[in-house]
Design a protein around this motif. Structure first.
Motif, mmCIF file in Angstrom:
data_model
loop_
_atom_site.group_PDB
_atom_site.id
_atom_site.type_symbol
_atom_site.label_atom_id
_atom_site.label_comp_id
_atom_site.label_asym_id
_atom_site.label_seq_id
_atom_site.Cartn_x
_atom_site.Cartn_y
_atom_site.Cartn_z
ATOM 1 N N MET A 1 12.354 -9.622 -19.620
ATOM 2 C CA MET A 1 10.699 -9.739 -20.342
ATOM 3 C C MET A 1 9.525 -10.267 -19.462
ATOM 4 O O MET A 1 8.822 -9.639 -19.220
ATOM 5 N N ALA A 2 9.837 -11.787 -19.187
ATOM 6 C CA ALA A 2 8.721 -12.764 -18.879
ATOM 7 C C ALA A 2 8.232 -11.989 -17.080
ATOM 8 O O ALA A 2 7.652 -12.386 -16.774
ATOM 9 N N LEU A 3 9.789 -11.860 -16.545
ATOM 10 C CA LEU A 3 9.024 -11.511 -15.049
ATOM 11 C C LEU A 3 8.674 -10.115 -15.157
ATOM 12 O O LEU A 3 7.746 -10.549 -14.462
ATOM 13 N N ILE A 4 9.110 -9.448 -16.259
ATOM 14 C CA ILE A 4 8.302 -7.990 -15.881
ATOM 15 C C ILE A 4 6.714 -8.226 -15.645
ATOM 16 O O ILE A 4 6.080 -8.139 -15.279
ATOM 17 N N ILE A 5 6.494 -9.083 -17.155
ATOM 18 C CA ILE A 5 5.111 -9.215 -17.242
ATOM 19 C C ILE A 5 4.211 -9.814 -16.213
ATOM 20 O O ILE A 5 3.145 -9.550 -16.054
ATOM 21 N N GLY A 6 4.465 -10.610 -15.616
ATOM 22 C CA GLY A 6 4.086 -11.501 -14.421
ATOM 23 C C GLY A 6 4.069 -10.687 -13.095
ATOM 24 O O GLY A 6 3.345 -10.530 -13.460
ATOM 25 N N SER A 7 5.218 -9.596 -12.475
ATOM 26 C CA SER A 7 5.530 -8.585 -12.400
ATOM 27 C C SER A 7 4.366 -7.845 -11.946
ATOM 28 O O SER A 7 3.269 -7.170 -11.282
ATOM 29 N N VAL A 8 3.661 -7.163 -13.245
ATOM 30 C CA VAL A 8 3.076 -5.965 -13.234
ATOM 31 C C VAL A 8 1.506 -6.601 -13.657
ATOM 32 O O VAL A 8 0.341 -6.042 -12.968
ATOM 33 N N GLY A 9 2.017 -7.749 -14.124
ATOM 34 C CA GLY A 9 -0.006 -8.350 -13.780
ATOM 35 C C GLY A 9 -0.328 -8.528 -12.922
ATOM 36 O O GLY A 9 -1.078 -7.888 -11.887
ATOM 37 N N ASP A 10 0.452 -9.073 -10.996
ATOM 38 C CA ASP A 10 0.299 -9.236 -10.087
ATOM 39 C C ASP A 10 0.835 -7.682 -9.113
ATOM 40 O O ASP A 10 -0.956 -8.031 -8.920
ATOM 41 N N MET A 11 0.722 -7.322 -9.340
ATOM 42 C CA MET A 11 1.299 -5.854 -8.562
ATOM 43 C C MET A 11 0.135 -4.877 -9.115
ATOM 44 O O MET A 11 -0.546 -4.653 -8.371
ATOM 45 N N THR A 12 -0.001 -5.175 -10.431
ATOM 46 C CA THR A 12 -1.233 -4.042 -10.807
ATOM 47 C C THR A 12 -2.673 -4.465 -9.960
ATOM 48 O O THR A 12 -4.131 -3.698 -9.872
ATOM 49 N N ARG A 13 -3.035 -5.750 -10.092
ATOM 50 C CA ARG A 13 -3.588 -6.409 -8.622
ATOM 51 C C ARG A 13 -4.095 -5.691 -7.702
ATOM 52 O O ARG A 13 -4.936 -5.113 -7.616
ATOM 53 N N PHE A 14 -3.101 -5.804 -7.344
ATOM 54 C CA PHE A 14 -2.874 -6.171 -5.674
ATOM 55 C C PHE A 14 -2.767 -4.460 -5.128
ATOM 56 O O PHE A 14 -3.423 -3.828 -4.921
ATOM 57 N N PHE A 15 -2.113 -3.898 -5.789
ATOM 58 C CA PHE A 15 -2.066 -1.972 -5.992
ATOM 59 C C PHE A 15 -3.099 -1.374 -6.256
ATOM 60 O O PHE A 15 -3.903 -0.678 -5.472
#
Lengths: 273, 262, 265
Positions: free
Chosen positions: B142-156
């Motif tokens: 869950m923690a990893l997904i939260i972090g990934s969504v935060g990062d990738m939403t910005r980059f995408f």
């Protein structure tokens, strides 16, 4: 040729590649998911529990320890700043030895190999090793962050140096300039912006790291979060989390305003953490 | 012969000096706050190297079976969180990016949401989630997904906003629907960038999933932390080496894929 | 008269097995303005770079003012290089620096590392650089960034930088190949006049035969790493040009060259 068929926009090779990538990812994904054998004990109950904790953290935030928390935050920021400055300064000089176009092949390969191995070990593990040797406190935190940043920046900077036009170097050499002068006058000017951007990016990353160093005993605000959560003091933890967020958020905003984004450099090539 | 001084630039190089002074002062102040002593740093270097080379090396190969399972878990967690995160991020980014957003309100909300997710480190998320969900892989994931969504939403979002708007205009001009516009005008242009960012995120997640284990997120981090605490440094060294190999391998793989699609 | 530069049997074989030079010999005397002509890949650039050791020749000797340049150590090499100015096809200016900074780079060979790094050029050097810029008509642009200049201006800065070295030999590697015909003429005029006025010998590699004929006191033709012609411009006949440039299939290029020559004479 079949005129009723779909006309492909991308080349056949690309389409095959993307299809393979897509199928491969799906297979890998479900295989990994299966292998993890995740359990959802408690299910919705846990989600409700999480929401109630979140409510306590956000709505009943306890600011009474603000002095300690802010002091710890200052310590985190200091660790990040210091590690970034030292690693950027040293990496700047070493990167000239690591860049293949201005250095000897053997030296360049050696520097790059060492940097790659150091980078492959996560920052927090470096910190953990330093804590194991030096004991608790911010000092091993700075060293741990420094180690990884240094290797990362050597790679980033030397890449920028390798992109400098060969003509710059040739022209300076031809005037009779020494190696050091050639570096200072022909190579340094075109990479200045990249060096600043990479350092800024690394600082953003180091700041995030410095807020969790406390979990392995290396000082900073991470220790506060760890301590408050250990005794389930969500009210105090809420404030700590808020500060962690603000630290990182304000720097992100600041760099965005200063246009220090090097996102594009990253896609091209690099690796972090 | 002129005697006046001929400057090299129009503006004085004052900024450079101000910059140097600011950096110097910052170093001193932060050094004071974090009790960092340069001399001390130089003094401990031989000790640290000695510590690493005698206590950690050689790594204990016999420890491999002890952490093999958790190493695989670490890799699986990184893969699952990256793919899940990328899927969620793509949806959020399409809702958020200027050319594709259905309503400006989405833009602001999603930006703020992503910023909240990414500005709290994954490790901190793990700590926050453990009391509710208990320790284990679920929390780590869950923690990893939260972090990934935060990062990738910005980059995408940034990648989508960078595309050439001509394609979209053309789609609109021929009366294409929203979906047609996405399929024909937006996605073909930004897919290489999206894949590239996803690979970058995978590299990050491999490392992140190593360390979340230290606070109960499952995976090899726990093994490393506990062996170091028990002074079994050679066992820890083997696990660290294994992590390094995995990281280097993923980096190598992602570099190759990136070169092919770009 | 003793030659200022004497090249003897210079060969260069690159790592991939390419023969760039197969034994080239010639002497350059003071005041000569030599044009080296030849098609691309004939070895012109390699030859020029061997003279100041930007490329190490595989074999042969190069003697500049009595010193064998391929035998000297680093320190002596700097001293030789600072006496040989070089001008490049792509100007090779440092884009982010100002015009005067680029010109002053010509002084680095005379300075210590410390003085060089921190831009501690003497007042004399600075004003000297200014005067050189006046000579190439750029005194109004001294504080412009190099990347804001036009191609012709950039090459004039390139000439100024080489001139700041106070050289006795000037090497120019296709100095006008990236410029339009009008600008090319102007740049060649500057280069020629300055070399004449300051009694600097020059070796200029050129693509365009018409420019070679117009300026050079002597022409050297190179083909496949060998000298196939060395003599006065008026001795350069059509058939020799054919020999230097064309290998049958480039009929169009050959005619073009003949036409150029006809116009030039």
């Amino acid at each position: 040729m079949n005129t009723t068929g779909k006309i492909s926009i991308i080349s056949e090779k690309q389409r095959v590649l993307y299809t393979l990538l897509f199928i491969g990812t799906l297979v890998l994904y479900f295989f990994s998911l299966y292998q993890l054998k995740l359990e959802f004990k408690g299910g919705w109950e846990n989600v409700l529990k999480a929401l109630s904790f979140a409510k306590r953290m956000l709505l009943h935030m306890d600011l009474s320890d603000w002095k300690d928390v802010l002091t710890a935050a200052m310590e985190s920021i200091s660790i990040a700043v210091l590690a970034t400055i030292i690693s950027a300064t040293l990496a700047f000089f070493v990167s000239f030895a690591a860049a293949s176009n201005v250095s000897l092949r053997v030296v360049s390969n050696l520097c790059k190999a060492v940097a790659a191995v150091v980078r492959a070990v996560p920052t927090l593990i470096w910190t953990l090793i330093f804590v194991a040797y030096l004991g608790l406190g911010p000092f091993p935190g700075v060293l741990g962050l420094f180690f990884h940043s240094f290797a990362y920046l050597v790679k980033a900077f030397s890449q920028s140096i390798e992109e400098v036009k060969e003509g710059n170097i040739e022209a300076l050499k031809a005037t009779g300039a020494s190696w050091v002068q050639t570096m200072a006058k022909g190579v340094y000017p075109p990479i200045t912006t990249a060096v600043i951007s990479w350092t800024a990016l690394r600082f953003e990353f180091n700041l995030g790291m410095s807020s969790i160093l406390g979990f392995v005993g290396a000082g900073g605000i991470g220790m506060e979060l760890s301590n408050t959560m250990r005794i389930f003091d969500f009210e105090k933890a809420g404030f700590v989390v808020l500060i962690i967020f603000l630290m990182s958020f304000s720097v992100e905003m600041l760099f965005h305003k200063l246009k220090l984004n090097v996102d594009k450099c990253i896609v091209k090539d690099s690796s972090n953490s | 012969m002129q005697l006046e001084y001929l400057p090299l630039r129009k503006e004085k190089s004052l900024y450079t000096w101000i910059g140097v002074i600011i950096v110097g002062l910052t170093t001193l102040v932060t050094g004071y706050i974090s009790e960092f002593d340069v001399l001390e740093a130089f003094r401990v270097i031989p000790g640290v190297l000695n510590f690493i080379f005698t206590d950690f090396l050689p790594p204990a190969v016999k420890a491999v079976p002890d952490f093999w399972g958790s190493l695989l878990d670490t890799v699986y967690m990184a893969i699952v969180s990256t793919v899940t995160g990328a899927t969620i991020s793509l949806i959020l980014a399409l809702l958020c990016a200027t050319p594709t957003t259905p309503h400006p309100l989405f833009k602001v909300t999603i930006r703020a949401f992503a910023s909240l997710l990414r500005n709290i480190p994954a490790l901190a998320w793990t700590i926050i989630l453990v009391p509710a969900f208990g320790i284990g892989k679920t929390v780590g994931l869950m923690a990893l997904i939260i972090g990934s969504v935060g990062d990738m939403t910005r980059f995408f979002t940034e990648s989508i906003e960078e595309i050439d708007l001509g394609g979209i205009e053309a789609m609109r001009a021929v009366g294409g629907s929203y979906w047609l516009m996405l399929k024909g005008g937006v996605l073909p242009q930004c897919v290489p960038a999206l894949v590239s960012w996803t690979l970058y995120n995978l590299e990050l997640n491999i490392r992140a999933s190593t360390i979340i284990g230290m606070v109960g997120g499952g995976g090899i981090g726990f093994f490393i932390l506990s062996t170091i605490k028990l002074f079994r440094y050679d066992h820890a060294a083997m696990a660290i080496l294994a992590v390094a190999i995995v990281v280097l391998f993923v980096e190598f793989l992602s570099k190759n894929i990136r070169e092919r699609i770009m | 008269m003793k030659p200022i530069l004497s090249v003897k049997d210079v060969k260069k074989i690159y790592g991939n097995g390419t023969y760039a030079l197969r034994g080239v010999s010639f002497d350059i005397y003071e005041g000569e303005f030599v044009a080296i002509i030849g098609s691309s890949g004939s070895g012109k650039s390699t030859l020029l770079r061997c003279i100041n050791q930007l490329i190490k020749p595989t074999q042969g000797s190069i003697v500049f003012k009595g010193t064998a340049v391929e035998k000297v150590n680093k320190c002596e090499l700097r001293k030789i290089r600072r006496e040989i100015g070089m001008i490049f096809q792509h100007y090779n200016l440092i884009d982010r620096l100002t015009v005067i900074q680029n010109v002053l780079h010509g002084r680095l060979g005379y300075m210590s590392d410390f003085h060089g790094i921190f831009d501690l050029y003497s007042k004399e050097d600075r004003w000297n650089a200014y005067r050189i810029l006046e000579r190439v008509g750029l005194e109004k642009e001294i504080h412009k960034r190099a990347d804001q200049l036009s191609g012709g201006q950039k090459q004039r800065v390139g000439i100024a930088r080489a001139l700041a070295q106070n050289p006795s030999l000037m090497l120019a590697d296709e100095p006008i190949a990236s410029l339009d015909p009008v600008t090319s003429g102007a740049v060649m005029d500057y280069l020629y006049r300055i070399c004449r006025e300051d009694k600097i010998s020059a070796i200029v590699s050129l693509h365009q035969v018409d420019f070679a004929l117009k300026y050079a006191t002597r022409i050297i033709g190179i083909k496949h790493g060998l000298i196939v012609f060395d003599g006065k411009p008026k001795e350069l006949t059509d058939s020799i040009i054919d020999q230097i440039y064309v290998q049958g299939k480039d009929e169009f290029a050959k005619n073009e060259l003949k036409l150029q020559r006809a116009i030039a004479i």
